[in-house]
Design a protein around this motif. Structure first.
Motif, short mmCIF file in Angstrom:
data_model
loop_
_atom_site.label_atom_id
_atom_site.label_comp_id
_atom_site.label_asym_id
_atom_site.label_seq_id
_atom_site.Cartn_x
_atom_site.Cartn_y
_atom_site.Cartn_z
N ALA A 33 -57.40 19.27 65.42
CA ALA A 33 -58.01 20.53 65.94
C ALA A 33 -58.89 20.30 67.17
CB ALA A 33 -58.86 21.14 64.76
N ARG A 34 -59.10 21.54 67.76
CA ARG A 34 -60.25 21.63 69.00
C ARG A 34 -60.99 22.73 68.59
NH1 ARG A 34 -61.96 19.69 73.63
NH2 ARG A 34 -62.94 21.32 75.06
N LEU A 35 -62.32 22.85 68.79
CA LEU A 35 -63.11 24.27 68.58
C LEU A 35 -63.82 24.45 69.98
CD1 LEU A 35 -64.23 26.90 66.86
CD2 LEU A 35 -65.71 24.77 66.21
N ARG A 49 -62.79 29.59 69.65
CA ARG A 49 -61.52 29.54 69.89
C ARG A 49 -60.95 28.23 69.11
NH1 ARG A 49 -62.66 30.16 76.38
NH2 ARG A 49 -62.81 32.28 76.37
N HIS A 50 -59.85 28.28 68.63
CA HIS A 50 -59.12 27.21 67.63
C HIS A 50 -57.93 26.73 68.36
CE1 HIS A 50 -61.87 27.77 64.31
NE2 HIS A 50 -61.89 28.97 64.62
N TRP A 52 -54.93 24.13 66.54
CA TRP A 52 -54.34 23.16 65.64
C TRP A 52 -53.23 22.57 66.15
CZ3 TRP A 52 -55.40 27.14 61.00
CH2 TRP A 52 -56.73 27.56 61.12
N THR A 97 -62.56 29.57 59.11
CA THR A 97 -63.80 29.20 59.81
C THR A 97 -65.11 29.59 58.94
OG1 THR A 97 -62.43 29.78 61.70
CG2 THR A 97 -64.81 30.05 62.07
N VAL A 145 -64.96 24.05 60.14
CA VAL A 145 -63.46 24.63 59.89
C VAL A 145 -62.88 23.53 58.75
CG1 VAL A 145 -61.35 24.68 61.15
CG2 VAL A 145 -63.30 24.91 62.31
N ILE A 154 -58.13 19.71 58.51
CA ILE A 154 -58.21 20.07 59.77
C ILE A 154 -59.31 19.06 60.25
CG2 ILE A 154 -58.97 21.84 61.40
CD1 ILE A 154 -56.66 22.64 59.49
N MET A 162 -65.20 19.48 69.67
CA MET A 162 -66.02 20.47 69.23
C MET A 162 -67.02 20.74 70.27
SD MET A 162 -66.64 19.76 64.92
CE MET A 162 -66.42 21.49 64.61
#
Length: 218
Positions: A33-35, A49-50, A52, A97, A145, A154, A162
């Motif tokens: 994942a990236r946040l 913003r997510h 996955w 979230t 998350v 995740i 992040m």
């Protein structure tokens, strides 16, 4: 035609309907994942913003479930069906979230359906949630998350997954917190009972295990 929730059994929200409760003690699905917390010039968090990227085994199961014409390609209508299922289902779980402001829970909304694509044999989901109330960069803000049922993991591979972006990105100090599971269990032995691990609906204690991004804006 609305897709049955059984069409995507590997998602934690849907697995709760089809898999014995004891299965939720450890993850069965994995996603990198990236946040990104997007900020504005006036010192507000405007979007969370997510992105996955799911593991190949789960991605293959999605392909089999939704590839209606059997051509091993998910066309726009098939991707739209996946989007409908996950958007509807994950709403009950706040889209995995968790937002807290000075320790108090914050609320979020999803203005647009979750977008999905299939790249290099892997399913991707990307979407942005918005704070329901204005969210100034003030105090301590934390975003975690996680899947409260513990069926999906995740994962943020590096701390750089992040981040804070936008005009006020440098206003607060930032750190990524990765809780030690052994410490969490030791500190919460009274709560982590068999009932906790066998509850298919998940519970709030799950967030103690979640990687989170914490901003100190004091």
């Amino acid at each position: 035609m609305k897709v049955s929730t059984r069409s995507l059994p590997a998602l934690a929200v849907l697995a709760a309907l089809t898999i014995p409760a004891t299965a939720f003690a450890h993850p069965h699905i994995f996603a990198e994942a990236r946040l990104e917390l997007e900020t504005s010039a006036d010192g507000q968090i405007t979007e969370l913003r997510h992105v996955w990227r799911f593991d190949e085994v789960f991605s293959s199961s999605v392909m089999l479930d939704f590839d209606r014409n059997g051509d091993f390609v998910l066309d726009n209508s098939e991707l739209a069906s996946i989007s409908e299922v996950v958007t509807d289902s994950l709403s009950d779980f706040d889209y995995y979230t968790s937002l807290t402001i000075d320790g108090a829970d914050g609320s979020i909304s999803l203005p647009d359906p979750i977008k999905v694509s299939f790249q290099d044999g892997q399913l991707l989901m990307f979407f942005a949630v918005l704070p329901k109330e204005p969210l100034p960069l003030d105090g301590t803000i934390a975003v975690g998350v996680f899947d409260p049922t513990m069926y999906a993991a995740i994962e943020f591979v590096t701390d750089d997954d992040m981040v804070v972006t936008g005009a006020s990105a440098d206003r607060c100090s930032r750190r990524v917190i990765r809780p030690d599971p052994d410490e969490v269990i030791a500190q919460n032995q009274g709560s982590l009972t068999e009932a906790f691990f066998s509850d298919p609906t998940g519970n709030d204690i799950s967030k103690l295990f979640a990687t989170r991004l914490e901003l100190d804006c004091k």
